[in-house]
Design an enzyme around this catalytic site. Sequence first.
Site: not given
Lengths: 284, 284, 284, 284
Positions: A228-229
Site C-alpha cells: 500500500d505504499e
Amino acid sequence: MKKTIVLINCPDKKGIIATVTNFILAKKGNTTYVEQHVDHELKGFFMRLECEFDQDEKKLALFKKSFTTNVAKNHHMHWEMYNAEKTPKMALFVSKYDHCLYDILGRYASGELNVKIPVIISNHKDLKPIADAFNVPFAYIPVTKATKEKAESQQLELLKEHKIDFIVLARYMQILSANFVTQYPHKIINIHHSFLPAFPGAKPYHSAYERGVKIIGATSHYVTSDLDEGPIIEQEVVRVSHIHNVQDFILKGRDLEKIVLSRAIKHHIERKVLVYNNKTVIFS
Amino acid sequence: MKKTIVLINCPDKKGIIATVTNFILAKKGNTTYVEQHVDHELKGFFMRLECEFDQDEKKLALFKKSFTTNVAKNHHMHWEMYNAEKTPKMALFVSKYDHCLYDILGRYASGELNVKIPVIISNHKDLKPIADAFNVPFAYIPVTKATKEKAESQQLELLKEHKIDFIVLARYMQILSANFVTQYPHKIINIHHSFLPAFPGAKPYHSAYERGVKIIGATSHYVTSDLDEGPIIEQEVVRVSHIHNVQDFILKGRDLEKIVLSRAIKHHIERKVLVYNNKTVIFS
Amino acid sequence: MKKTIVLINCPDKKGIIATVTNFILAKKGNTTYVEQHVDHELKGFFMRLECEFDQDEKKLALFKKSFTTNVAKNHHMHWEMYNAEKTPKMALFVSKYDHCLYDILGRYASGELNVKIPVIISNHKDLKPIADAFNVPFAYIPVTKATKEKAESQQLELLKEHKIDFIVLARYMQILSANFVTQYPHKIINIHHSFLPAFPGAKPYHSAYERGVKIIGATSHYVTSDLDEGPIIEQEVVRVSHIHNVQDFILKGRDLEKIVLSRAIKHHIERKVLVYNNKTVIFS
Amino acid sequence: MKKTIVLINCPDKKGIIATVTNFILAKKGNTTYVEQHVDHELKGFFMRLECEFDQDEKKLALFKKSFTTNVAKNHHMHWEMYNAEKTPKMALFVSKYDHCLYDILGRYASGELNVKIPVIISNHKDLKPIADAFNVPFAYIPVTKATKEKAESQQLELLKEHKIDFIVLARYMQILSANFVTQYPHKIINIHHSFLPAFPGAKPYHSAYERGVKIIGATSHYVTSDLDEGPIIEQEVVRVSHIHNVQDFILKGRDLEKIVLSRAIKHHIERKVLVYNNKTVIFS
C-alpha cells in the site's frame, strides 16, 4: 501515419523541448502534442509527446536508435516509446469480490477500454460464471501459504504465455511476493479501499468507521514491494455520516473502487503515467 | 532573466510547436514550459509558452516585431505576449453584498493574489468601511436609469486614470452597457450565482429552490454583451437537500461564489485563459 | 414562544421517542422537530429535539428538574437543554496565519454566524490590525515553554471573564495542555490542515506532497488530550496533481480550512453535534 | 416482528409527531425511527417512520383502517404504509445503451439492490445477450410512431402480469405517453444525462460542450407528462475541461448516469422518497 507516444524523464536543462521537437521534425515526424512537467525542487524534467510518423516499423527502430545516441544520452534521459495503435494486453487478478470485475468487464464489453483481456486469474472459483458470461478465459490457481511460490510461478507462466503488458488487481486478496512484483515494475495496478495513506492494510472501512471520518476514499496505485505504499495513480472520495454503518461504508466504497480503478486503467492504457520518486506524473 | 508568457491561437497545422520553440531559441530565449490544446473539430491550435529572455524591454520589442513578421503572419496567429514580472491592476465593482469583497480583500492582504487593486467602485456607499479597513480607495458612483450613461463615463475615466488591466464584478448588481463591455473585451470577470446555463438572470437561488435541484452552483465568466452568456472560466457546486430553504441556498452559495471568483481571478492573473468561440481554454 | 433544543444520548430501548414527545406535550411544549440516530452496534440512542414552550425561564427550570426525575433517570440519559434564542459566546485563538481569521470575521461581520466574539487571543501580535479592523478586542498573551502554564492561566481567566461558551483554534500554533482541554470538554474546535487520520502532526501539506496524494483535505475536530485524535466534526477535500508543489497545496488547503472550520462552527452553534465514543453525530 | 414504513404528508400543525407515535404505541407498535421535514413556506409537514409490529397481516390491515379514521382524516394526511420485508418488483426499460444496464444488473447480481427484476423491456434486440447473461427475461417490443400506442399496451400488460411496482428507464430512448405515465405516478424513474434544468431534451452532452461548461452532470427524476421536468431525485456532477471533446463528455457522463440512477433506485426501494409540489423529500 503511425501515431507514437514518447515519455521522457531527465534532469531539467535549458532547451530540451526545442531539441526533442526538432529531432522529431528532422526525422520527418510531426509533434502533435507536447506536455511537460518540471519538478523545481528535484530539478527533474518530464515530457510526454504524441507524434506521427509516415514510416514503417523498421524505420521507427532506426529512429529509436538514433534518438538514443544523439539526444537521450546527452540529456541523461530515461525514455520510452510506444506505438499508440497497438492495443495493450491486460490480465485481471480477482478473488471473491465481484463489483470491480463486473465494472471492468462491462466497460470492456462496451468498448470503453482500449485493451485486450486474454485472461482472468483467480485464487477462487466463485467469479468464473462472470468471466464466462463475458467470454473471457478464467484461470483458477488456488493459493495457500504452502503453495504460494508454486502458484506465482504458474501465474507468471500464464502471463508470459499471453504476452500480458500489465496486470490489474481487481480486489485480489493476496499479497504478491517481491519476486513477482519486480517482474512487472509499475505494471501492476492495485485498488485499495481507503484514502491512502489513511487506513492501509486490512479492513480499512472498519477502521474508517471506528475513527468517525466524514469522508471515505479509494486509491489506485502501482504495486511495489512495500504494501500500500506504491505510487498513487488516482484517488476519489465520497461523504459519509453517522447514519452509515460499516456495511454502508463498504457499499459506498464499491462505487469509488470501480471508478478509481477504471480511471487508473485508462491513464495507464493511454501511456499518460510517468513514475518517479514513488510518485506519478499523470499527463492530461 | 525576464520571464515572459506567450499565448497563441491559430489554425492547426503541422510543425507549429517546433517552429515557435525554435524561433525563441534563435532569439536566445529559453522555453521553459509549453502547453497546447488542439480542437480537432474546429481545427484550432492553442498554445501557452513560458520563456525566459536575457534581454531588456527594447530587445523584447524587437522580438515581438520579428515574431509577428516571421512566424505569426504565416500561421494566421492571434497572439499576446506578457511580461510575467509586471503585476496587473484590477478594479473591483461592488454593490451591497460584502462576502466576495471580504474574500478578495482578505486574499489580497494575505499576498495570495499577485495583483494591485487601485480602486473599488460601487453604486452604493454600504461597503466603504470594508474598503477603508483594507486601505483600498473606494469610489462611490451612484447609478440610476437616468444617470447610467454618465455614471459609466465616470467609471471608465477612473479605470483609465488608474491604468486598470481588468475588472472584477464582485456581485455588482448592475448590467454594464455594450459600450462599456466592448472597451474591456474578455477583461471583465463576473460571478453568477448559479450553475450556468441553468438559472440565468435574477434570483437564481430562488429558481433553483423552486425546481428542487439537489446541487447548486456558481459560475465565473467573462462579461459579453449577452447577459450571463459569456465564456465560462470556472464553476463549482455544492449539495443541497429538501432541508435547505432559499436562505440556506444563499448562504451555501456564498462560499461557492467566493471560491469560484477567486479561482477565476487567479487564472486570469497568471495569463492561463485563452478565449475562443465563446469558450475558454484554461491552461494548467 | 421560547425555542428550546434538547440533545439526548442513552441506551437504545423501545418507546423512547413517544415517551419524550409525550412528556413535552404534557408540559405544554410543542415538539417541532425530532431527529434521532440509533447505533445498532453499540445499542446507543441519540436524539435532538426542537420544541417551543410558552413559558418563562423559571418554568423551564421546573421542566428540566421534572424531566430529569421522570424521564432521564429511567432511561439512563445524558442530556442537555439549550435556549435557542441565546447567542453563544465564542473565543478565537490565533497565531500568525490570517486566512481563517479573515474568513471567520468576514462571516461574523456579515451576520452569517449567530455568535458573539468577545475576544481574540493570540501568542503573537501580528494579527492585531485585523482584529482592530473588525472592532474585536485582541488579547496578546505570549507563550514560551517556560511561560506556558502561566499563559494558559491568563487565557482561562480571560475566557471566564468573558463567559466564553466555546473556543475556536483558528490555526493556533500551540498545543493546549490536558489541564486546559479538560475545562472545555467538546467545546474547543480545531482545524487541522490534512485529511485526518492521514498526516497528523506538523507540516501535513509537506507530507502529503511527499507521498504524492491526488487529493488533499482539512479536518475540523474537537480537541482532546490526544493530539489530532479528537472527534471529527467536518472534513472537506480538493484535488491536486503533480503540477502542484507544496506552496500550491498550502494555498489550496487554505480554502478548505476556511470552509471546514466555518461549517464546524455553525454545527456547534446550532447545537447539532452530539459526541460519543470519540465520534460525532451531526444532526441535519 | 414486522418492520413497517409509514410515509406521511399533511399540513403542518402542533403535536403531529406525538399524535402519530402515540397511536402506534397504543396499537402495540414500536417506533424505531422518525424523520420529518417541515416546509415553512408552504406550511407542509412530512414524516417517515419505521416501526415494528408484533402482528400478522390481518391486524396490520385493521391498524391501517383505524389510523385512517382516527389520525389521518383529522390531519388531512396523504399517507402510505409499506411492509419493509416485501421485496419490490422493478421493470427495466432499455434501448441500445448498455452501461446503465450492466451497472444495474451487476449490482442486482451482487445482492446490492433489494429488488426483484422480473422483466427487461426493450424496443431493440441489441441488449438481449446481456439480459441472458444475467438470466433476466427480456421482452422485445419494437416501437414506431405508428405502433406506439399498441406497443405501450403490450408493455402495460406485461407490467401488470409481473405485478411490477416501479419502472426504471435505463437510457430508454422513447418518450412515454401521458396515458402510460399516469398509470405509474411517481413510480417511473428516468436518468437524464445532464444537470437539469440545464440542457433538457436531446443531445445534452453536445449542448454542454457547445456552451463550454466546466462541470457536467446527470439527473435522476420521476417521469411526469412534462419531459425532463419531473421531481428530481438525485444529481451528481464531474469536472470537465477544454481538453475533453463531446466523446469524452459522453464517457465521463456514463459513470455519472450509473451512479445517479443506482442511488435513485435505492432511495425508491427503501421508501425514502416523498414527492410534493414537483419536488422530492429524500429522507436519510
